[in-house]
Design an enzyme around this catalytic site. Structure first.
Site: not given
Lengths: 637, 247
Positions: A40, A42, A44, A266, A284, A330, A401, A441
């Site tokens: 991966g 991304g 992380a 979400h 967003s 959310r 989400h 994030l």
């Protein structure tokens, strides 16, 4: 199954410092002797691969996309939290910790969350130093905004493209190490299996998506940073390629899978428009800073939004939750939208939508100011719907989400399989039953930049140090299995595409294991999924060959795993007879319709252990202890 | 609506490739262009034929995966829009639409509409970064950045690395892509120590990867889904010149 979380003793604020001192370290000259496989790329994965290579480890990094820069972290819009308290509004590490534990509805591990809040500040420093162009005010200092579930402004952002800019930062750090020869990057390469030698994770099996070659890779430790499993619902805000395969194969090799039923719906996504729909697009959460959510007060009101007077509107979030208003977390916002639509007050052609209205913000701030804050989101909305949100309110509806569940990890981010580390959305550790906005994030980068570089050293320094070779039987067996599966997919010769099965599975999951769940529905799903899986293995069509670029074949492998994984999710949801965060069981709600936890019986993480094909998996528990944040009914009123 | 697609089919890098006609029927105007291709691909699979291979992932215009010429224009006719964000309401019943891969020596075709853009990664690897190891950073607010510079840096940093600029350029030049990164870091104080070395190294890699030269036709800016400005190229040329003289 060994589920020792290895939480350090002592006061919570001192645990991480103390632990870092107690961790064994690998001498700088010895680091290059250790090979780490990172799956991966991304936030992380890229941050981990770059940071480990900087330390001197020999790193191989794998991603299925054509470039590490395309991982789906890139699509995160709103921002990243940190306890900098630059706004002087009373924020602190403790408040970020408290908000995150409470926001997660008391189903996360306190010690992990506290550490996350501690390192949040280092992340902002690191990203700014890399050249991430965060929003700034006229004095040249960093700007902040608010997100759901918080009463302070602690969210750093880069217009509506924060994920993109943070990922490009991590990608640039990774690229620097690739250029320096310290990371070997394998793009368009998908992990198909985890290889254990003597009970330790010592390698992986991959398929090269261009040549079709199935190949083994040996190392001293494996890091999975392979994201979440939201695509089990077919329609989600995830990228099309996001999948559970790497994590699920690790589960089949003995890694515990924790809380699979904890999925985040979400509240602000663009509603579904038709059967052909291939994915859903998020708007967003930051929009809820200035947008007001409403539906017509009366059901069946089909007038255009502009024709409905103020008195005939129900700003239901502001009405029900006066102190948090439109910025409730959310899960709460999503359920409130569903409730309004269930009452027949939904808007748009399908009746599955609510308004997110910027008229007040445009009057107050002017259109230019609103454009400066959200221009790209408004632009995206108009592209997709053909409607201009400066003139008519946006229509939004909840969508899948993020997944809080994931592979179980201890405080060192290592799973119960020694040597297998899991970072970012792929693990279960920090968000409990509901993740707060702008925290994904933060967690991905915390794990990759500031946790794994310390904790992996301890594992490597204390492991045997024996080298393994891909010539060993364990690797050959795993390769043979991967090859057999490819041959099987190609030989079924049925009528239906992988996507058609995926869509059908998604509908089952959304209907029975989505925003609201109940016993009867989950049991129905548990009958439908095995039947669908059976048809899959008899009636699948995969044209083409296994020896070249074949996207249908890739999808077949991912859907096959989702068809098993979905069943585990439903089982987890069925046995958790309480409501908490994103997991809402209709049988367990307060008189006002809020989630009703059962702390006496469910203050634990549920960890599933694979027990072989055809056998029911075993459910284990990790009891959660709350020493610092008192267990209370969440209230955002 | 019903359309005729003329799609580039190429089974692999060695295949010569050709345009194949497909009739697509009952297309809903709310579909995205890629969803329309999904519908066609499902039909092909049902017939036991190989679907059209194309790169795509996020389908919200940010990952930069999707990459196809639609009627000769990278990402199709809408300005500032990726192919995944192009919707069928832009087309009308009976249209004939050509769909082809990026065409550039530095982006060899893998299959059908899929090309190899790893040359872009190698350009970034040669210098598109700030050399800062994890853990070395000072407090984020210790270094104020003028708001205009921060905004300008963001405008350049918005590049999604899709390659439309190269596909649009008659010379298959990667100048806009490289310039966007050079400008992004060049406008920030964090990017200054390596500014000269960065531009030299990235331009040199761009040349060895087989991209063409810039002749100021500005097709790149017109095709860029993120509307990155060609003024970045002027800035890069200035930096390049200055750093060459400095040597």
């Amino acid at each position: 199954m060994n589920l020792d979380a290895k939480i350090p003793s002592g006061p919570i604020a001192e645990k991480w410092d103390k632990h870092r001192f107690n961790l064994k370290v690998v001498n700088p000259a010895n680091k290059r002797k250790y090979k780490v496989l990172v799956v991966g790329s991304g936030l992380a994965g890229a941050s981990a691969a770059a940071s480990l290579a900087e330390l001197g480890y020999d790193v191989d990094c794998f991603c299925f996309q054509d470039s590490p820069r395309r991982a789906h972290s890139i699509a995160a819009q709103g921002g990243i939290n940190a306890a900098k308290n630059y706004q002087n509004d009373g924020d602190s590490i403790y408040r970020l910790f408290y908000d995150t534990v409470k926001g997660g509805d008391y189903r996360a591990r306190e010690a992990n969350v506290y550490r996350l809040a501690q390192v949040s500040n280092n992340i902002i420093d690191q990203c700014v130093a890399q050249g991430v162009p965060f929003a700034r005010d006229y004095g040249g200092l960093l700007a902040n905004r608010s997100f759901g579930g918080a009463q302070v402004s602690r969210t750093f952002y880069a217009r509506g493209q924060t994920g993109q800019q943070l990922l490009l930062g991590a990608y640039s750090a990774l690229s620097r190490q690739i250029g320096a020869g310290k990371v070997k990057m394998h793009a368009r390469t998908e992990m198909l299996d985890l290889v254990l030698v003597d009970g330790h994770a010592r390698g992986i099996v991959t398929r090269n998506l261009v040549s079709g070659k199935i190949q083994s890779w040996a190392g001293d430790a494996v890091i999975l940073a392979t994201g979440g499993y939201g695509n089990v619902f077919y329609l989600s805000t995830n990228a099309k390629g996001c999948n559970v395969t790497a994590a699920y194969r690790a589960y089949k090799r003995g890694a515990g899978f924790a809380n699979p039923c904890f999925t985040q719906i979400h509240p602000t996504c663009i509603p579904v428009s038709g059967d052909y729909q291939s994915k859903l697009t998020l708007m967003s959460e930051s929009l809820r800073n200035d947008g007001r959510v409403w539906v017509p007060a009366e059901g069946g009101d089909k007038r255009a939004a502009g024709d409905i007077s103020e008195a005939e509107r129900d700003y239901y979030l502001e009405r029900r939750y006066p102190s948090f208003g439109n910025l409730v977390p959310r899960d709460v916002a999503s359920r409130a939208a569903k409730k309004a639509c269930d009452e027949g007050r939904g808007v748009g052609e399908t009746g599955l939508g609510v308004y997110l209205d910027f008229a007040d913000a445009i009057n107050r701030l002017g259109e230019d100011q609103v454009r400066a804050r959200y221009g790209n989101l408004f632009h995206m909305y108009e592209k997709i719907t053909g409607e201009n949100p400066y003139q008519v309110p946006m229509r939004i509806y909840p969508a899948v989400h993020y997944t809080m569940g994931g592979l179980w990890v201890d405080y060192n981010l290592m799973s119960n399989v020694p040597g297998l580390h899991v970072l970012g959305e792929a693990n279960f550790s920090d968000h409990g039953a509901n993740r707060l906005g702008a925290s994904a994030l933060m967690q991905g980068l915390a794990d990759g930049y500031f946790v794994i570089p310390y904790t992996i050293g301890d594992y490597l320094a204390t492991s045997s140090g024996d080298k393994v070779s891909t010539e060993q039987q364990e690797f050959k067996d795993a390769e043979a299995q991967a090859n057999q599966q490819v041959d099987k997919f190609l030989s079924i010769g049925g009528k239906r595409s992988p996507d058609s099965f995926h869509k059908e599975l998604g509908k089952i999951m959304w209907e029975y294991c989505g925003m609201a769940r109940n016993e009867a529905g989950l049991k129905t799903a548990l009958e439908k999924i095995p039947a669908l899986r059976e048809e899959f293995w008899e009636n699948l069509s995969v044209p083409g060959s296994g020896a070249d670029f074949n996207t249908t074949l890739e999808k077949a492998g991912r859907v096959a795993d989702f068809l098993e994984f979905g069943e585990m999710m439903c089982n987890d949801a069925l046995l958790r007879t309480e409501s908490c965060g994103g997991h809402f069981r209709e049988e367990y709600q307060s008189e006002e319709g809020e989630a009703l936890r059962d702390d006496e019986n469910f203050c634990h993480g549920a960890i599933w252990e694979y027990s072989g094909a055809g056998n029911a998996p075993t459910r284990h528990r990790e009891e959660l202890e709350f020493e610092y944040v008192k267990l209370t009914q969440r209230s955002y009123k | 609506m019903n359309l005729t697609l003329k799609v580039w089919r190429q089974s692999g890098p060695q295949d010569k490739g050709k345009i194949v006609d497909y009739a697509v029927k009952d297309i809903n105007s709310h579909m995205s262009f890629l969803e329309m291709l999904d519908v066609l691909n499902e039909e092909l699979i049902a017939k036991g034929e190989e679907p059209i291979a194309f790169d795509h992932d996020c389908r919200e215009g940010i990952c930069g995966s999707c990459s196809m010429m639609i009627d000769g224009i990278p990402h199709g006719p809408d300005r500032g829009t990726t192919a995944c964000q192009l919707h069928m309401r832009r087309f009308k019943d009976g249209d004939v639409v050509y769909v082809e891969p990026w065409q550039a020596k530095a982006f060899p075709v893998i299959k059908d509409l899929v090309v190899d853009r790893s040359a872009f990664d190698r350009i970034i690897q040669s210098g598109g970064f700030v050399s800062i190891n994890t853990g070395n950073a000072q407090d984020a607010n210790a270094l104020p950045v003028n708001k205009d510079s921060a905004e300008a840096a963001f405008d350049a940093a918005a590049c999604i690395g899709c390659g439309a600029c190269v596909a649009a350029c008659p010379n298959a030049s990667a100048m806009l892509f490289v310039a966007a990164k050079v400008s992004h870091l060049g406008k920030l104080p964090q990017g200054q120590p390596e500014r000269a070395k960065r531009v030299q190294s990235m331009v040199s890699t761009m040349d060895t990867e087989g991209f063409g030269s810039c002749t100021n036709t500005f097709e790149c800016e017109a095709a860029c889904p993120k509307e990155i400005s060609v003024t970045n190229i002027a800035q890069m040329n200035r930096d390049y010149m200055q750093s060459s003289l400095g040597d």
